[in-house]
Design an enzyme around this catalytic site. Structure first.
Site, PDB file in Angstrom:
ATOM      1  N   LYS A 104      40.774 111.440  23.394  1.00  0.00           N
ATOM      2  CA  LYS A 104      41.790 112.250  22.722  1.00  0.00           C
ATOM      3  C   LYS A 104      42.216 111.568  21.425  1.00  0.00           C
ATOM      4  CE  LYS A 104      45.489 110.114  25.433  1.00  0.00           C
ATOM      5  NZ  LYS A 104      46.634 110.326  26.325  1.00  0.00           N
ATOM      6  N   ARG A 137      56.637 113.377  33.512  1.00  0.00           N
ATOM      7  CA  ARG A 137      56.111 113.985  32.292  1.00  0.00           C
ATOM      8  C   ARG A 137      55.561 115.369  32.637  1.00  0.00           C
ATOM      9  NH1 ARG A 137      51.907 110.617  28.598  1.00  0.00           N
ATOM     10  NH2 ARG A 137      50.522 111.025  30.361  1.00  0.00           N
ATOM     11  N   TYR A 169      56.588  98.142  -6.598  1.00  0.00           N
ATOM     12  CA  TYR A 169      57.736  99.036  -6.752  1.00  0.00           C
ATOM     13  C   TYR A 169      59.039  98.352  -6.349  1.00  0.00           C
ATOM     14  CZ  TYR A 169      54.759 103.168  -7.370  1.00  0.00           C
ATOM     15  OH  TYR A 169      53.865 104.093  -7.838  1.00  0.00           O
ATOM     16  N   MET A 213      51.227 103.806  -1.964  1.00  0.00           N
ATOM     17  CA  MET A 213      50.493 104.839  -1.244  1.00  0.00           C
ATOM     18  C   MET A 213      49.028 104.467  -1.074  1.00  0.00           C
ATOM     19  SD  MET A 213      49.983 108.902  -2.132  1.00  0.00           S
ATOM     20  CE  MET A 213      51.705 109.293  -1.926  1.00  0.00           C
TER      21      MET A 213
END
Length: 815
Positions: free
Chosen positions: A483, A582, A709, A758
């Site tokens: 998954k 769950r 930054y 980024m």
């Protein structure tokens, strides 16, 4: 090897049924890896965990006409059978006869580390001195060693073979069939030590290989090794090497500082340059030099050979290509052995169309027609759509290749032809000698060009799965969780590999994940762990199997089955609630569940639950309560059903911590990626994932200047700052900037400085003097490890892996 079937039965004292005159030149033991059927026999190897006889039919379907097995199956026509009492013992007996009648000079390499590298280095140095045969890959076990010995042919004068053991009493059978004239003992370390009482017992076992050796070359830095070899083998010629001056061969100079190293070999001094100065490489270089001296190679030639050594790239890699192609890059070296290995790897993919790029084989004394006849025979059996030949020599024999064949003088000529970029929906194998630089073709054909890559070692996954299987009963099935894009590694690529290695089930979270796998050819049963209501029709259409966790879901799914017209009992999987709270049926719902199942066109394939805290020793009591609840409730449901579905509750940590509760199947997830909460288990697993990039630029930032930054980092002295092309869009969380996290360069940690951008981040390389632009940077693998990186991120390894962006190129390697 070149025997008739009758010859082999006479050598081994076995029984033959069928054509006695069939020729056997090769023996295959894995039906999935058969790359050539001509003169090849398939041996069905039976072990405590598995039976190779299950795959006899698959081998015959591939075209095999000779079967070696412990049982005779008369249903197959025109097959020659060699019936043996024990398949492994048969293989060893045949190998013993073959080796003892070959009359070659032999080198046997054993130890904990460095065996494969030394074997490959010795081969590079000696192939042009003597016709040489060597172990393929890391074939050194009870099965691998005899298969290696059977490669010896009448032209060989020297054999270089690895010998590996993992537990006591294994070396006896290996030494019985292979007794090397020159014994080479590499570094004795912690590998496999867990199966021995002590280091002394491990040493005692390893050195039994040298009982009949004339010369023993060994690492004398280990004083216990030195003592034992001298006591046991005082009558033999003994040569020790290492860093310490008690050895006959050692470094005279201060290795880290001198441009050249000077080796003291008895009374001689030999000087040569080295480019890698880590202890393992230097120790291996000493062992190499010692063996070459023993074989009579002069000092000048030795220095020349050491300078010419190539890196040992024991791997193939696969990347996603343009036009829906898969690119298999094996442009590191080329000989017949490595070609066979590459063709085996190719067979693990099920794309119907495939093409090959193949260059001259340069590391042979003569590129004769006989050699390329053998090459073309191997290639022709693969039914390639297109074959592209590069090089003057191989191009002369293009008529030997049956596929559509295009000869080229060099790689640039092939690039200019544009033929490769026209290929689509294929698997393309790039196989060539280094001098042709066919890795340039990979750069042209791969889909993603990002320097930042996630490298996935498929063999490490298989190793980790097999380790967990070794803890289980042979009959226990295994389900692999793929998954979330197989935890970020690539669901299709991992699933296809697992399918090839006979995984019993795959598990996905949502139906879209299962549909993608089905569309790409995955046929293994797939369980959808969280089937959404709108997806039921799709589940049925793609033969997926849903988890059923409530009466509402049961009714809705049954309604979808009825509407679909499905005329058999549809497989479902019942989830029980045992304490995680769950999803799942509670104990008071079981009678109603049983009643609702009766008469419905459904078949419960499995009953399962999930342990919430199997990795936490402090929660053992709670986990045992979960297991008790599961046992009671699953037994109750089975009694009402009137049949016994598969039961499973153990996840990766459950397999190692609660093995006695394995039931009929277990589920493996993070365990197959090499992660365990138990330190002793962790030592047995292999790292699977490497997240890597490169240094784009190094700048000298003056005292008091800021970086990044918001000016969050300011230098307090002139500082070397490296910029690397990876950032939070690639999955690096901003919180590990500003000296919280580190990356690795040349096995040294470098702190991340300033805010993470980024697409980029900056690191301080002041303490790594040899760092330069273009160098590899490890985000995580060995230094730092995946767990250490997760620690920087204040999270778990699952989240780290699943957060890696799809834009990061995945590369799949087999080492």
């Amino acid at each position: 090897m070149n025997y008739t079937a009758e010859d082999i039965t006479e050598i081994t004292g076995t029984k033959i049924i069928g054509d006695k005159n069939r020729i056997i030149k090769n023996i295959a033991f894995d039906s999935r890896l058969i790359y050539s059927t001509k003169n090849t026999a398939f041996i069905a190897i039976n072990t405590l965990k598995n039976s190779g006889e299950k795959f006899i039919e698959a081998a015959i379907d591939r075209g095999i006409e000779i079967i070696i097995s412990e049982h005779y199956y008369p249903n197959y026509e025109n097959i020659t059978w060699i019936i043996v009492d024990n398949s492994v013992e048969f293989l060893q007996k045949l190998a013993k006869y073959h080796f003892e009648n070959s009359h070659i000079k032999s080198i046997g390499i054993t130890g904990s580390n460095g065996k494969t590298i030394l074997k490959e280095w010795l081969y590079q140095c000696l192939w042009n001195e003597f016709p040489t045969v060597k172990s393929p890959k890391s074939f050194n076990s009870q099965i691998g060693l005899p298969l290696s010995l059977l490669q010896i042919n009448s032209s060989h004068k020297l054999g270089i073979f690895e010998v590996g053991i993992s537990k006591p009493d294994e070396i006896e059978k290996l030494e019985n069939m292979f007794h090397p004239q020159i014994g080479l003992l590499t570094h004795i370390g912690t590998a496999h030590l867990a199966n021995f009482k002590s280091e002394e017992e491990l040493i005692d076992e390893k050195i039994k290989l040298f009982r009949n050796s004339e010369v023993i070359i060994y690492n004398g830095d280990n004083l216990l090794v030195d003592k034992k070899i001298k006591e046991l083998y005082s009558s033999k010629k003994l040569i020790s090497y290492g860093f310490k001056e008690n050895n006959q061969v050692y470094f005279k100079t201060n290795v880290p500082k001198e441009e050249n190293v000077v080796v003291k070999y008895f009374d001689e001094e030999i000087s040569f340059p080295v480019h890698q100065r880590d202890e393992a490489t230097l120790t291996n270089a000493l062992a190499l030099l010692t063996v070459l001296k023993e074989l009579g190679i002069d000092n000048r030639s030795i220095v020349k050979k050491i300078n010419a050594l190539k890196a040992v790239e024991m791997r193939l890699e696969a990347v996603e290509g343009i036009k829906n192609n898969i690119i298999i890059n094996d442009s590191f070296n080329l000989d017949l052995d490595s070609l066979k290995t590459a063709l085996q790897f190719l067979n693990e993919y099920n794309k119907p169309k495939k093409s090959l790029v193949l260059t001259d084989i340069v590391d042979v004394k003569s590129n004769s027609k006989e050699l390329y006849q053998e090459v073309s025979q191997l290639v022709n059996e693969q039914n390639f759509d297109c074959v592209f030949l590069i090089g003057d020599e191989i191009s002369k024999y293009s008529e030997l290749f049956k596929s559509k064949t295009f000869p080229f003088i060099n790689t640039q000529e092939l690039i200019g032809s544009k033929h490769l970029t026209d290929l689509q929906n294929q698997i393309i194998l790039l196989k060539g000698a280094r001098k042709f630089e066919i890795e340039r073709l990979k750069d042209i054909l791969e889909l993603r060009k990002h320097d930042t890559v996630l490298e996935v070692n498929l063999n490490a996954i298989l190793h980790n799965i097999n380790y967990h299987k070794s803890l289980l009963k042979p009959t226990t099935k295994m389900m692999a969780m793929v998954k979330a894009n197989a935890y970020g590694l690539g669901s299709y690529e991992i699933s296809e590999f697992l399918q090839h290695h006979h995984i019993d089930y795959l598990g996905v979270a949502f139906v879209d994940e299962g549909v993608e796998l089905r569309k790409k050819g995955i046929t293994v049963p797939i369980i959808v762990m969280n089937p959404e209501q709108h997806s039921y029709e799709t589940i049925i259409a793609y033969n997926l199997e849903p988890e059923i966790y409530s009466l509402r879901v049961l009714d809705l799914f049954y309604e979808a089955v009825q509407k679909s017209g499905y005329d058999k009992k549809y497989p479902i999987h019942i989830k029980l609630e045992t304490g995680m709270h769950r999803l799942g049926f509670k104990d008071f719902e079981l009678d109603e569940l049983s009643n609702n199942l009766n008469g419905k066109n459904l078949r419960v394939r499995s009953i399962f639950s999930h342990l919430s805290s199997s990795d936490l020793p402090d929660e053992k009591e709670f986990t045992l309560d979960q297991l008790k609840t599961f046992d009671i409730n699953s037994n109750s449901l089975i009694k009402n059903l009137g049949y016994s579905p598969i039961r499973h509750i153990l996840n990766s940590s459950g397999i190692t911590n609660y093995t006695n509760y394995q039931y009929d199947m277990v589920r493996i997830g993070i365990g197959m990626l090499g992660e365990s909460s138990i330190s002793e288990i962790q030592k047995q697993l292999r790292s699977v994932v490497s997240f890597k990039t490169v240094i784009s630029q190094i700048s000298l930032v003056e005292n008091g200047e800021s970086v990044g930054y918001s000016r969050r980092f300011k230098t307090d002295h002139a500082t070397r700052i490296a910029t690397i092309p990876v950032g939070y869009a690639d999955g690096i969380p901003r919180l590990i900037g500003n000296q919280v996290g580190n990356v690795g360069i040349h096995k040294t940690l470098a702190p991340i400085v300033g805010n993470i951008c980024m697409d980029m981040m900056m690191i301080n390389v002041d303490n790594i003097a040899n760092a330069k632009e273009g160098d590899t940077v490890t985000i995580f693998n060995a230094k730092p490890t995946l767990k250490e990186f997760a620690g920087y991120c204040k999270t778990i390894t699952y989240e780290v892996l699943t957060s890696i962006s799809p834009r990061v190129k995945r590369i799949y390697v087999k080492d």
